[in-house]
Design an enzyme around this catalytic site. Structure first.
Site, PDB file in Angstrom:
ATOM      1  N   ASN A 256      17.355  68.625   9.454  1.00  0.00           N
ATOM      2  CA  ASN A 256      16.415  68.870  10.334  1.00  0.00           C
ATOM      3  C   ASN A 256      15.329  69.871   9.445  1.00  0.00           C
ATOM      4  O   ASN A 256      15.831  70.413   8.285  1.00  0.00           O
ATOM      5  CB  ASN A 256      17.040  69.724  11.223  1.00  0.00           C
TER       6      ASN A 256
ATOM      7  N   ASP B 156      19.575  75.262  14.640  1.00  0.00           N
ATOM      8  CA  ASP B 156      18.736  75.678  13.371  1.00  0.00           C
ATOM      9  C   ASP B 156      20.093  76.361  12.437  1.00  0.00           C
ATOM     10  O   ASP B 156      19.553  77.492  11.817  1.00  0.00           O
ATOM     11  CB  ASP B 156      17.704  76.466  13.670  1.00  0.00           C
TER      12      ASP B 156
ATOM     13  N   HIS C  60      13.008  73.258   9.708  1.00  0.00           N
ATOM     14  CA  HIS C  60      12.598  74.422  10.634  1.00  0.00           C
ATOM     15  C   HIS C  60      11.870  75.299  10.021  1.00  0.00           C
ATOM     16  O   HIS C  60      11.833  75.597   8.667  1.00  0.00           O
ATOM     17  CB  HIS C  60      14.153  75.370  10.910  1.00  0.00           C
TER      18      HIS C  60
ATOM     19  N   GLU D 106       6.181  72.573   4.136  1.00  0.00           N
ATOM     20  CA  GLU D 106       7.051  71.620   4.933  1.00  0.00           C
ATOM     21  C   GLU D 106       7.073  70.272   4.151  1.00  0.00           C
ATOM     22  O   GLU D 106       7.966  69.585   4.147  1.00  0.00           O
ATOM     23  CB  GLU D 106       6.807  71.765   6.266  1.00  0.00           C
TER      24      GLU D 106
ATOM     25  N   SER E 247      12.798  75.524   5.949  1.00  0.00           N
ATOM     26  CA  SER E 247      14.198  75.458   5.392  1.00  0.00           C
ATOM     27  C   SER E 247      14.215  73.896   6.090  1.00  0.00           C
ATOM     28  O   SER E 247      14.253  73.423   7.122  1.00  0.00           O
ATOM     29  CB  SER E 247      15.256  76.215   6.047  1.00  0.00           C
TER      30      SER E 247
HETATM   31  C1  GAR Z   1       6.994  71.600  12.321  1.00  0.00           C
HETATM   32  O1  GAR Z   1       6.486  72.887  11.818  1.00  0.00           O
HETATM   33  C2  GAR Z   1       8.662  71.808  12.391  1.00  0.00           C
HETATM   34  O2  GAR Z   1       8.951  72.725  11.457  1.00  0.00           O
HETATM   35  C3  GAR Z   1       8.625  72.489  13.598  1.00  0.00           C
HETATM   36  O3  GAR Z   1       7.923  71.596  14.518  1.00  0.00           O
HETATM   37  C4  GAR Z   1       6.573  71.269  13.644  1.00  0.00           C
HETATM   38  C5  GAR Z   1       6.428  69.783  13.791  1.00  0.00           C
HETATM   39  O4  GAR Z   1       5.191  69.430  13.020  1.00  0.00           O
HETATM   40  N1  GAR Z   1      10.095  72.177  14.196  1.00  0.00           N
HETATM   41  C6  GAR Z   1      10.782  73.068  15.041  1.00  0.00           C
HETATM   42  O5  GAR Z   1      10.213  74.074  15.465  1.00  0.00           O
HETATM   43  C7  GAR Z   1      12.180  72.829  15.334  1.00  0.00           C
HETATM   44  N2  GAR Z   1      12.635  73.722  15.785  1.00  0.00           N
HETATM   45  P1  GAR Z   1       5.060  67.934  12.978  1.00  0.00           P
HETATM   46  O6  GAR Z   1       5.383  67.101  14.055  1.00  0.00           O
HETATM   47  O7  GAR Z   1       3.576  67.888  12.493  1.00  0.00           O
HETATM   48  O8  GAR Z   1       5.730  67.392  11.867  1.00  0.00           O
END
Ligand code: GAR
Length: 218
Positions: A109, A147, A111, A176, A138
């Site tokens: 995952n 998480d 986060h 990320e 992370s």
């Molecule tokens: C990302 O920032 C990811 O870390 C977050 O959602 C976004 C997805 O962006 N995830 C969470 O908050 C999970 N708890 P993306 O669809 O453009 O990859």
């Protein structure tokens, strides 16, 4: 070495999915993205999968009476595609402990915080409200607790004076997109060993589990 068949589960834009698709275009990358599953039919990530020629399916949680039957459908898709590793990438459904345990040490995952700080939702607003100077992302192995789980890679991002949650989120996404492909390569390449609740990276090079936002480079 055979590339590990990997599925990516999404709910939205799928920019992390895009980073994984881009990394996996390199034939030397140890994972191949073989399936994308979205719980939302309108997720833009589905379009990214189609453009990359990767099978994409919608498993809409609203069509299922319980989480168990929703996840049984996901499980069936994963099995049919011969999936070995799963990446949650902005997948906004909490999975049951049974599903998480089935994929123990084979499910990642991402986060948007420096875990174990700021688990849960609205991380960027909470970071700003606390006046933190630093945040990040992370990538971790998934455990039943939200998480939480052995951390493979973290990205570090400065919080700037005029940030709002959207601006900070964009800066965190930049790291990320580098952290997730790196973490998947570690797992798919067989370099991760779990000891207790800690991930040990075999033949770790200094700094390999850390990504700095470019503005921090000196
Ligand atoms: C990302 O920032 C990811 O870390 C977050 O959602 C976004 C997805 O962006 N995830 C969470 O908050 C999970 N708890 P993306 O669809 O453009 O990859």
């Amino acid at each position: 070495m055979a590339r590990r068949a990997t599925a990516v589960l999404i709910s939205g834009s799928g920019s992390n999915l895009q980073a994984l698709l881009d990394a996996a275009r390199d034939p030397g990358y140890p994972a191949a993205i073989r399936l994308v599953i979205s719980n939302r039919p309108e997720a833009f990530g589905l379009e990214r999968a189609r453009r990359a020629g990767v099978p994409a399916v919608v498993v809409d949680h609203r069509a299922f009476a319980t989480r168990e039957v929703f996840e049984a459908e996901i499980e069936a898709e994963l099995r049919t595609a011969g999936i070995e590793l799963v990446c949650l990438a902005g997948f906004m459904r909490v999975l049951t402990a049974a599903t998480v345990e089935r994929w123990r040490d084979r499910m990642l995952n991402i986060h948007p915080s420096l875990l174990p700080a700021y688990r849960g939702l609205h991380t960027h607003a909470r970071v700003l409200a606390d006046g933190a100077a630093v945040t990040g992302c992370s990538v971790h192995l998934v455990r039943p607790e939200l998480d939480k789980g052995p951390i493979l890679v973290q990205g570090v991002v400065p919080v700037l004076p005029d940030d709002d949650p959207e601006r900070l989120a964009r800066r965190v996404l930049e790291v990320e997109h580098r952290a997730y492909p790196r973490a998947l390569a570690m797992l798919a390449g067989g370099r991760v060993r779990v000891e207790g609740e800690r991930a040990i990276l075999l033949d770790e090079r200094p700094g390999e589990r850390l990504i700095l936002h470019p503005s921090l480079a000196r």
